[in-house]
Design a protein around this motif. Structure first.
Motif, PDB file in Angstrom:
ATOM      1  N   PHE A 118       0.815  -1.210   0.000  1.00 53.38           N
ATOM      2  CA  PHE A 118       0.000   0.000   0.000  1.00 53.38           C
ATOM      3  C   PHE A 118       0.852   1.265   0.000  1.00 53.38           C
ATOM      4  O   PHE A 118       0.360   2.345  -0.334  1.00 53.38           O
ATOM      5  N   LEU A 119       2.115   1.148   0.365  1.00 48.19           N
ATOM      6  CA  LEU A 119       3.027   2.276   0.197  1.00 48.19           C
ATOM      7  C   LEU A 119       3.286   2.553  -1.279  1.00 48.19           C
ATOM      8  O   LEU A 119       3.608   3.684  -1.660  1.00 48.19           O
ATOM      9  N   THR A 120       3.158   1.504  -2.083  1.00 46.76           N
ATOM     10  CA  THR A 120       3.475   1.603  -3.510  1.00 46.76           C
ATOM     11  C   THR A 120       2.230   1.780  -4.368  1.00 46.76           C
ATOM     12  O   THR A 120       2.236   2.548  -5.336  1.00 46.76           O
ATOM     13  N   TYR A 121       1.156   1.080  -4.012  1.00 41.61           N
ATOM     14  CA  TYR A 121      -0.070   1.088  -4.811  1.00 41.61           C
ATOM     15  C   TYR A 121      -1.218   1.611  -3.955  1.00 41.61           C
ATOM     16  O   TYR A 121      -1.752   0.882  -3.120  1.00 41.61           O
ATOM     17  N   PRO A 122      -1.634   2.852  -4.148  1.00 41.82           N
ATOM     18  CA  PRO A 122      -2.650   3.443  -3.276  1.00 41.82           C
ATOM     19  C   PRO A 122      -4.070   2.961  -3.538  1.00 41.82           C
ATOM     20  O   PRO A 122      -4.952   3.163  -2.692  1.00 41.82           O
ATOM     21  N   ASP A 123      -4.309   2.319  -4.674  1.00 38.88           N
ATOM     22  CA  ASP A 123      -5.687   2.022  -5.075  1.00 38.88           C
ATOM     23  C   ASP A 123      -5.958   0.528  -5.206  1.00 38.88           C
ATOM     24  O   ASP A 123      -6.686   0.092  -6.090  1.00 38.88           O
ATOM     25  N   ILE A 124      -5.392  -0.281  -4.321  1.00 41.46           N
ATOM     26  CA  ILE A 124      -5.654  -1.719  -4.343  1.00 41.46           C
ATOM     27  C   ILE A 124      -7.121  -1.954  -3.991  1.00 41.46           C
ATOM     28  O   ILE A 124      -7.627  -1.452  -2.988  1.00 41.46           O
ATOM     29  N   GLU A 125      -7.785  -2.741  -4.817  1.00 40.58           N
ATOM     30  CA  GLU A 125      -9.212  -3.003  -4.620  1.00 40.58           C
ATOM     31  C   GLU A 125      -9.421  -4.187  -3.681  1.00 40.58           C
ATOM     32  O   GLU A 125      -8.782  -5.229  -3.819  1.00 40.58           O
ATOM     33  N   PHE A 126     -10.321  -4.010  -2.742  1.00 37.21           N
ATOM     34  CA  PHE A 126     -10.696  -5.089  -1.823  1.00 37.21           C
ATOM     35  C   PHE A 126     -11.993  -5.733  -2.296  1.00 37.21           C
ATOM     36  O   PHE A 126     -12.774  -5.107  -3.007  1.00 37.21           O
ATOM     37  N   PRO A 127     -12.226  -6.991  -1.883  1.00 32.22           N
ATOM     38  CA  PRO A 127     -11.388  -7.843  -1.034  1.00 32.22           C
ATOM     39  C   PRO A 127     -10.157  -8.334  -1.796  1.00 32.22           C
ATOM     40  O   PRO A 127     -10.087  -8.230  -3.026  1.00 32.22           O
ATOM     41  N   ALA A 128      -9.223  -8.909  -1.047  1.00 30.93           N
ATOM     42  CA  ALA A 128      -7.971  -9.367  -1.636  1.00 30.93           C
ATOM     43  C   ALA A 128      -7.485 -10.608  -0.893  1.00 30.93           C
ATOM     44  O   ALA A 128      -7.902 -10.892   0.224  1.00 30.93           O
ATOM     45  N   VAL A 129      -6.618 -11.336  -1.558  1.00 31.76           N
ATOM     46  CA  VAL A 129      -5.888 -12.426  -0.923  1.00 31.76           C
ATOM     47  C   VAL A 129      -4.422 -12.020  -0.913  1.00 31.76           C
ATOM     48  O   VAL A 129      -3.913 -11.484  -1.904  1.00 31.76           O
ATOM     49  N   CYS A 130      -3.743 -12.248   0.216  1.00 30.84           N
ATOM     50  CA  CYS A 130      -2.329 -11.883   0.325  1.00 30.84           C
ATOM     51  C   CYS A 130      -1.498 -13.074   0.767  1.00 30.84           C
ATOM     52  O   CYS A 130      -1.826 -13.733   1.762  1.00 30.84           O
ATOM     53  N   LEU A 131      -0.437 -13.335   0.037  1.00 30.79           N
ATOM     54  CA  LEU A 131       0.558 -14.339   0.391  1.00 30.79           C
ATOM     55  C   LEU A 131       1.708 -13.636   1.098  1.00 30.79           C
ATOM     56  O   LEU A 131       2.362 -12.778   0.507  1.00 30.79           O
ATOM     57  N   VAL A 132       1.947 -13.987   2.352  1.00 31.14           N
ATOM     58  CA  VAL A 132       3.077 -13.457   3.107  1.00 31.14           C
ATOM     59  C   VAL A 132       4.118 -14.556   3.182  1.00 31.14           C
ATOM     60  O   VAL A 132       3.872 -15.612   3.766  1.00 31.14           O
ATOM     61  N   VAL A 133       5.274 -14.313   2.581  1.00 33.14           N
ATOM     62  CA  VAL A 133       6.263 -15.379   2.449  1.00 33.14           C
ATOM     63  C   VAL A 133       7.651 -14.831   2.760  1.00 33.14           C
ATOM     64  O   VAL A 133       8.134 -13.909   2.116  1.00 33.14           O
ATOM     65  N   SER A 134       8.257 -15.412   3.825  1.00 33.90           N
ATOM     66  CA  SER A 134       9.546 -14.907   4.297  1.00 33.90           C
ATOM     67  C   SER A 134      10.352 -16.043   4.897  1.00 33.90           C
ATOM     68  O   SER A 134       9.968 -17.209   4.807  1.00 33.90           O
ATOM     69  N   GLY A 135      11.457 -15.682   5.547  1.00 35.84           N
ATOM     70  CA  GLY A 135      12.301 -16.694   6.159  1.00 35.84           C
ATOM     71  C   GLY A 135      11.658 -17.369   7.352  1.00 35.84           C
ATOM     72  O   GLY A 135      11.959 -18.517   7.662  1.00 35.84           O
ATOM     73  N   GLY A 185       4.341   3.410   8.058  1.00 38.26           N
ATOM     74  CA  GLY A 185       3.178   3.631   7.199  1.00 38.26           C
ATOM     75  C   GLY A 185       1.917   3.000   7.759  1.00 38.26           C
ATOM     76  O   GLY A 185       0.850   3.630   7.809  1.00 38.26           O
ATOM     77  N   LEU A 186       2.021   1.748   8.196  1.00 33.92           N
ATOM     78  CA  LEU A 186       0.856   1.071   8.760  1.00 33.92           C
ATOM     79  C   LEU A 186       0.406   1.749  10.051  1.00 33.92           C
ATOM     80  O   LEU A 186      -0.795   1.905  10.306  1.00 33.92           O
ATOM     81  N   ALA A 187       1.361   2.166  10.870  1.00 31.61           N
ATOM     82  CA  ALA A 187       1.019   2.781  12.156  1.00 31.61           C
ATOM     83  C   ALA A 187       0.255   4.089  11.987  1.00 31.61           C
ATOM     84  O   ALA A 187      -0.485   4.496  12.904  1.00 31.61           O
ATOM     85  N   TRP A 188       0.417   4.750  10.846  1.00 35.55           N
ATOM     86  CA  TRP A 188      -0.309   6.003  10.637  1.00 35.55           C
ATOM     87  C   TRP A 188      -1.815   5.802  10.767  1.00 35.55           C
ATOM     88  O   TRP A 188      -2.539   6.684  11.265  1.00 35.55           O
ATOM     89  N   HIS A 189      -2.309   4.644  10.358  1.00 36.55           N
ATOM     90  CA  HIS A 189      -3.751   4.384  10.430  1.00 36.55           C
ATOM     91  C   HIS A 189      -4.214   4.291  11.879  1.00 36.55           C
ATOM     92  O   HIS A 189      -5.321   4.733  12.220  1.00 36.55           O
ATOM     93  N   ASP A 190      -3.382   3.726  12.748  1.00 36.65           N
ATOM     94  CA  ASP A 190      -3.703   3.728  14.179  1.00 36.65           C
ATOM     95  C   ASP A 190      -3.609   5.146  14.740  1.00 36.65           C
ATOM     96  O   ASP A 190      -4.439   5.556  15.564  1.00 36.65           O
ATOM     97  N   PHE A 191      -2.595   5.883  14.291  1.00 36.53           N
ATOM     98  CA  PHE A 191      -2.441   7.272  14.734  1.00 36.53           C
ATOM     99  C   PHE A 191      -3.676   8.086  14.374  1.00 36.53           C
ATOM    100  O   PHE A 191      -4.220   8.822  15.208  1.00 36.53           O
ATOM    101  N   ALA A 192      -4.142   7.953  13.135  1.00 42.70           N
ATOM    102  CA  ALA A 192      -5.295   8.727  12.676  1.00 42.70           C
ATOM    103  C   ALA A 192      -6.558   8.362  13.446  1.00 42.70           C
ATOM    104  O   ALA A 192      -7.454   9.200  13.628  1.00 42.70           O
ATOM    105  N   ALA A 193      -6.641   7.104  13.895  1.00 43.44           N
ATOM    106  CA  ALA A 193      -7.817   6.646  14.642  1.00 43.44           C
ATOM    107  C   ALA A 193      -7.662   6.836  16.148  1.00 43.44           C
ATOM    108  O   ALA A 193      -8.582   6.509  16.915  1.00 43.44           O
ATOM    109  N   GLY A 194      -6.495   7.331  16.588  1.00 42.88           N
ATOM    110  CA  GLY A 194      -6.278   7.547  18.013  1.00 42.88           C
ATOM    111  C   GLY A 194      -6.046   6.276  18.801  1.00 42.88           C
ATOM    112  O   GLY A 194      -6.305   6.231  20.010  1.00 42.88           O
TER     113      GLY A 194
END
Length: 334
Positions: free
Chosen positions: A123-140, A311-320
């Motif tokens: 979402f830092l890169t693409y501001p207009d991602i349409e929901f709903p969505a499926v996300c694959l989180v893949v790391s070490g 970036g993600l924390a901003w949404h919590d900040f905005a909601a208090g």
């Protein structure tokens, strides 16, 4: 409140990172100090060493982030920090620093889930991602599939039952003598080889659920390498290519099944393994075939960084929504 200039701190593994992000999207600075050269000597991350290096690096990294963003301490509206999951000692360094910083300047503190941070890199890169969505989180350390009704409402629908995909990459690469970090080294070898030298199992593709397993694939690859060594035949590059192809097929096909099941327009990928070129190419091709949009962060935001945390924390900040100084670190999600 101000526009929301958030300081992000990330120290969940072996990168010490700080970033300044405004409004949840504008990256003013992102500084990452990697410990790869140190941990390469051991063939993997040593938690105690990582924690000690975080202590040494966190102040210089923060100061550089402030300079590059051209902001002062007082300009910061809130402090965001990864507090779960990760190496507990490493997490505690970042969390302790963030608490002290927030307390000293009387700024709100926001704890962030590291995996949700990886998702937010999209979402830092693409501001207009349409929901709903499926996300694959893949790391070490993690391999998970999530159904996303919105940015803040996600449901875990699948996960690995043993090794994470990135863990399998690292272990196979080390076993075949490719070195550390395993993911980039194995990808480089695979680019010089051809898949099909043998058939490695595509584990769980014959089952309808959305869970993963990579332990059997890892073992099969190691057994195949031993056979090739004994016979004096075959190529490490070809076996690397077959292993990479197997992992990519498993990850993408499971993800596309979930996308079809939930009938989503958007398919996201996040985490360190999302930097793998073969995986990105396969996901993009399969989404194109199915008429869905594929998203994955630029390489700079795939690996651990603090911009995704801020970036993600901003949404919590905005909601208090803030955390107290009793906020603790957690090695696991549960």
């Amino acid at each position: 409140m101000g526009e929301g200039i958030i300081l992000g701190i990330e120290s969940s593994c072996d990168e010490t990172a700080a970033a300044i992000v405004a409004g949840g999207r504008e990256i003013l600075s992102s500084v990452i100090h990697s410990q790869i050269d140190i941990h390469r000597l051991f063939g993997g991350v040593v938690p105690e060493v990582a924690s000690r290096k975080h202590i040494q690096n966190i102040v210089p990294v923060l100061e550089q982030a402030l300079v590059e963003a051209n902001v002062s301490y007082r300009d910061i509206d809130a402090v965001a920090v990864t507090n779960r999951p990760g190496l507990i000692g490493a997490l505690l360094v970042g969390l302790s620093f963030a608490k002290a910083f927030a307390y000293g300047l009387n700024k709100p503190l926001i704890g962030v889930n590291h995996l949700r941070g990886h998702i937010y890199a999209n979402f830092l890169t693409y501001p207009d991602i349409e929901f709903p969505a499926v996300c694959l989180v893949v790391s070490g350390g993690h391999t998970s599939l999530l159904y996303m009704r919105s940015l803040m409402h996600t449901e875990l629908i699948g996960q690995t039952e043993d090794d994470a995909a990135g863990e399998a990459f690292d272990k196979v690469a080390r076993f075949m003598g490719l070195g550390y970090p395993g993911g980039p080294r194995l990808q480089k070898a695979a680019e010089q080889g051809r898949p099909g030298c043998c058939h490695l199992p595509r584990v769980y593709l014959d089952r309808p659920h959305f869970d993963f397993s990579f332990s059997g694939l890892k073992t099969a690859t190691m057994n195949q390498w031993n056979k090739m060594q004994r016979a004096g035949e075959g190529s490490v590059n070809d076996l690397a290519a077959e292993f990479q192809a197997a992992v990519a097929e498993i990850l993408v096909e499971k993800t596309m099944r979930a996308a079809a099941h939930y009938d989503v327009p958007s398919v996201l990928m996040a985490g360190g393994v999302a930097a793998n070129a073969a995986l990105r190419e396969r996901l993009e091709r399969r989404c194109g075939e199915d008429g869905r949009r594929s998203y994955y962060p630029p390489l700079s935001l795939c690996t651990d960084n603090a911009a995704m945390i801020a970036g993600l924390a901003w949404h919590d900040f905005a909601a208090g929504r803030f955390d107290g100084l009793e906020l603790n670190a957690k090695a696991f999600l549960s």
